[in-house]
Design a protein around this motif. Structure first.
Motif, PDB file in Angstrom:
ATOM      1  N   SER A 180       0.833  -1.209   0.000  1.00 39.55           N
ATOM      2  CA  SER A 180       0.000   0.000   0.000  1.00 39.55           C
ATOM      3  C   SER A 180       0.864   1.253   0.000  1.00 39.55           C
ATOM      4  CB  SER A 180      -0.931   0.004   1.220  1.00 39.55           C
ATOM      5  OG  SER A 180      -1.782  -1.129   1.228  1.00 39.55           O
ATOM      6  N   GLU A 188      -0.373   5.422  -7.352  1.00 39.37           N
ATOM      7  CA  GLU A 188      -1.273   4.391  -7.865  1.00 39.37           C
ATOM      8  C   GLU A 188      -2.377   4.103  -6.853  1.00 39.37           C
ATOM      9  OE1 GLU A 188       1.070   1.006  -8.782  1.00 39.37           O
ATOM     10  OE2 GLU A 188       2.137   1.972 -10.452  1.00 39.37           O
ATOM     11  N   PRO A 189      -3.497   3.497  -7.294  1.00 42.08           N
ATOM     12  CA  PRO A 189      -4.599   3.163  -6.379  1.00 42.08           C
ATOM     13  C   PRO A 189      -4.149   2.140  -5.325  1.00 42.08           C
ATOM     14  CG  PRO A 189      -5.300   3.033  -8.674  1.00 42.08           C
ATOM     15  CD  PRO A 189      -3.800   3.147  -8.690  1.00 42.08           C
ATOM     16  N   THR A 190      -4.860   2.140  -4.235  1.00 38.19           N
ATOM     17  CA  THR A 190      -4.569   1.177  -3.168  1.00 38.19           C
ATOM     18  C   THR A 190      -4.815  -0.233  -3.674  1.00 38.19           C
ATOM     19  OG1 THR A 190      -5.259   2.769  -1.483  1.00 38.19           O
ATOM     20  CG2 THR A 190      -5.175   0.450  -0.829  1.00 38.19           C
ATOM     21  N   GLU A 192      -5.839  -4.193  -3.851  1.00 33.89           N
ATOM     22  CA  GLU A 192      -6.951  -4.923  -3.256  1.00 33.89           C
ATOM     23  C   GLU A 192      -6.514  -5.506  -1.912  1.00 33.89           C
ATOM     24  OE1 GLU A 192     -10.057  -8.544  -4.391  1.00 33.89           O
ATOM     25  OE2 GLU A 192      -8.465  -7.948  -5.782  1.00 33.89           O
ATOM     26  N   ALA A 196      -5.875   1.991   3.221  1.00 31.97           N
ATOM     27  CA  ALA A 196      -6.120   3.316   2.667  1.00 31.97           C
ATOM     28  C   ALA A 196      -6.081   4.345   3.791  1.00 31.97           C
ATOM     29  CB  ALA A 196      -7.466   3.338   1.953  1.00 31.97           C
ATOM     30  N   GLN A 201      -0.559   7.885   2.763  1.00 37.73           N
ATOM     31  CA  GLN A 201       0.088   8.873   1.906  1.00 37.73           C
ATOM     32  C   GLN A 201       1.210   9.587   2.660  1.00 37.73           C
ATOM     33  OE1 GLN A 201      -0.719   9.313  -1.302  1.00 37.73           O
ATOM     34  NE2 GLN A 201      -2.440   7.869  -1.268  1.00 37.73           N
TER      35      GLN A 201
END
Length: 550
Positions: A180, A188-190, A192, A196, A201
């Motif tokens: 993550s 990039e997206p978290t 699966e 989050a 971040q």
């Protein structure tokens, strides 16, 4: 006279009465239990000792009560003894006997409330133990408050206690945490099943800022894993420190793997004859000890299970000399009890003597009459840092520690910020501050309680109410430790604060105008100071400050 002292006097008198009547004094070996009558007109204390022993000696309860009461009336400090109902003894103390507790408290100071009911017991108390993949959320915060308070009351009751935080820094959840962070660093997206929230971040940016070449390194995931866990450790420890919770030991699961302790635990369990192999995996036969199914220790691909680490960790604690391992877990861990108890039995331990698992319930947060669900910061629910920012560490700790841990809490954040008697922590702290102000005023006016304390002068009903409350404190602490219920100390503090406020409103302590400073004024200063000591001691056991000004 404390309840413990009175109980000893009642027992001594009862044995003497039995001896006089030709009855067996040994029928009283179980001791004497005292209760506070709901109606003060019935006396200061009541006991059912006559009813409890009548059958053993073959005499009617009221006859036994009569024998004991005659002896008790001869005891110094006892003003009256009445027989009620089928054989209850209602005991009333004289003012001098009741008032001596103030001197005892002031003499004992910070030590008042300490007892030896758990002397000789060695406990490892594990609580919070949140995974290092995010900030501590409100459910774990409850255990921080309750666990720390429990450790304090256990120590106050004579137990040797080591508080411990177990970091699960090995396994799949750490891999997902690292992935993550890596994704966040690349924009990039978290992934699966990843983590989050803004904190991901933030940590990713901190790592890239300190290791600018991390995205181009040979194994960036490994770097994010190592650095991310270290930063999360530091944040968790800082948050706990600001909450006033300090652990004796921070234990890393990874160390168990690195030191080969999982292999050692498996070998021990195998030698005890409780392991078997099936479908290529190694299992522990926990069903032999009441578990609902057997548990996998090592999977068919060679990977250890979390339960295997639990086994090694428990064995490590026992090897460190702890007779009893106390583990505090959330409501979603209720299913762990059976397997953990069975695991202890597999090691040859007595699960009831060597392992204790406490299960706590949920915390629901309310603000402006509406439930709070989400946190922008964590991406889940309110965190420890946010709770402290919202209501303060004192209010947060008190709010979470004043309820039985097996009950759900609806935590009204608006209530816990109020500077009024509606707010329980404010109510107790205000009582302490009010007393501190009075004592400062007395000193400025040149009034001192002195050494010539006459406890018989504290005869007003409100004075006696406070003295009775003060006398109960050691028993409250001992019960809180025995039952693992530190909320009893918080509730006691509220009752004592209420008794003090009522006393202050009814009894003038310092003289007004040209009125003289009398022996009664001095006696009341003793009572006031004793109350301050006990309020401070109670707040300290809950982990809350005792302010002198508010």
């Amino acid at each position: 006279m404390t309840p413990e002292t009175l109980a000893e006097k009642v027992l001594t008198a009862a044995r003497a009465a039995f001896d006089d009547a030709g009855l067996d004094p040994q029928s009283l070996t179980s001791g004497v239990n005292l209760e506070r009558p709901r109606n003060p007109e019935h006396g200061d204390y009541a006991t059912a000792v006559a009813l409890q022993t009548a059958k053993k000696v073959g005499r009617p309860p009221r006859e036994i009560a009569t024998l004991i009461s005659e002896r008790l009336r001869e005891v110094t400090g006892i003003a009256a003894v009445d027989i009620a109902g089928p054989g209850f003894l209602n005991i009333r103390l004289d003012a001098s006997a009741t008032g001596t507790i103030a001197r005892d408290i002031i003499t004992a100071g910070d030590a008042y409330g300490e007892n030896e009911t758990m002397s000789g017991q060695s406990l490892n108390l594990e609580f919070v133990s949140a995974n290092p993949v995010g900030p501590i959320h409100i459910g774990a915060v409850r255990w921080a408050a309750v666990g720390d308070a429990l450790g304090r009351v256990l120590r106050a009751s004579g137990a040797k206690v080591a508080t411990e935080y177990y970091f699960n820094d090995a396994g799949v959840q750490i891999d997902r945490f690292a992935e993550s962070l890596f994704a966040a660093a690349q924009g990039e997206p978290t992934p699966e099943d990843g983590y989050a929230g803004e904190y991901i971040q933030d940590i990713a940016k901190r790592i890239v800022g300190e290791r600018f070449d991390v995205l181009h390194s040979t194994d960036p995931i490994a770097v994010f894993r190592e650095e991310g866990v270290a930063l999360m450790f530091a944040d968790i420890k800082r948050s706990l420190d600001e909450f006033g919770v300090h652990f004796d030991v921070f234990f890393n699961e990874k160390d168990l793997h690195d030191r080969g302790e999982l292999d050692a635990a498996l070998k021990r369990l195998h030698e005890e004859g409780h392991t078997f192999e099936a479908d290529g995996a190694v299992w522990l036969r926990t069903t032999d000890f009441g578990d609902d199914r057997d548990r996998v220790l090592r999977r068919s691909d060679g990977r250890w299970t979390y339960f295997a680490a639990d086994c090694a960790y428990y064995l490590d604690k026992r090897k460190r000399g702890f007779e009893r391992c106390v583990i505090m877990l959330g409501a979603d861990h209720h299913g762990y009890i059976g397997r953990m108890k069975a695991m202890a039995a597999c090691f040859g331990d007595d699960p009831d003597a060597n392992l204790e698992i406490l299960i706590g319930q949920m915390v629901n947060l309310v603000r402006a009459g509406e439930a709070m669900r989400m946190s922008k910061r964590a991406g889940t629910i309110l965190t420890l840092d946010e709770l402290v920012k919202a209501i303060g560490a004192d209010a947060g700790r008190y709010a979470l520690a004043r309820y039985s841990s097996d009950s759900n809490i609806d935590l009204d954040l608006d209530l816990w910020t109020k500077a009024s008697s509606e707010n329980p922590v404010y109510y107790v702290q205000y009582a302490h501050a009010r007393i501190s102000s009075l004592l400062r005023n007395a000193a400025e006016l040149g009034h001192a309680r002195g050494d010539d304390y006459d406890p018989a002068l504290l005869s007003h009903d409100r004075e006696k109410d406070v003295l009775k409350q003060l006398a109960e404190f050691p028993a409250v602490v001992a019960t809180a430790a025995e039952l693992r219920e530190p909320h009893r100390v918080a509730r006691y503090a509220e009752e004592l604060a209420g008794a003090y406020h009522r006393f202050y409103d009814a009894c003038r302590v310092l003289p007004q105008g040209d009125d003289p400073f009398t022996a009664t004024s001095a006696a009341r200063l003793w009572l006031v100071e004793a109350t301050r000591v006990v309020l401070a001691n109670a707040l300290r056991l809950v982990g809350v400050s005792a302010p002198e000004r508010m």
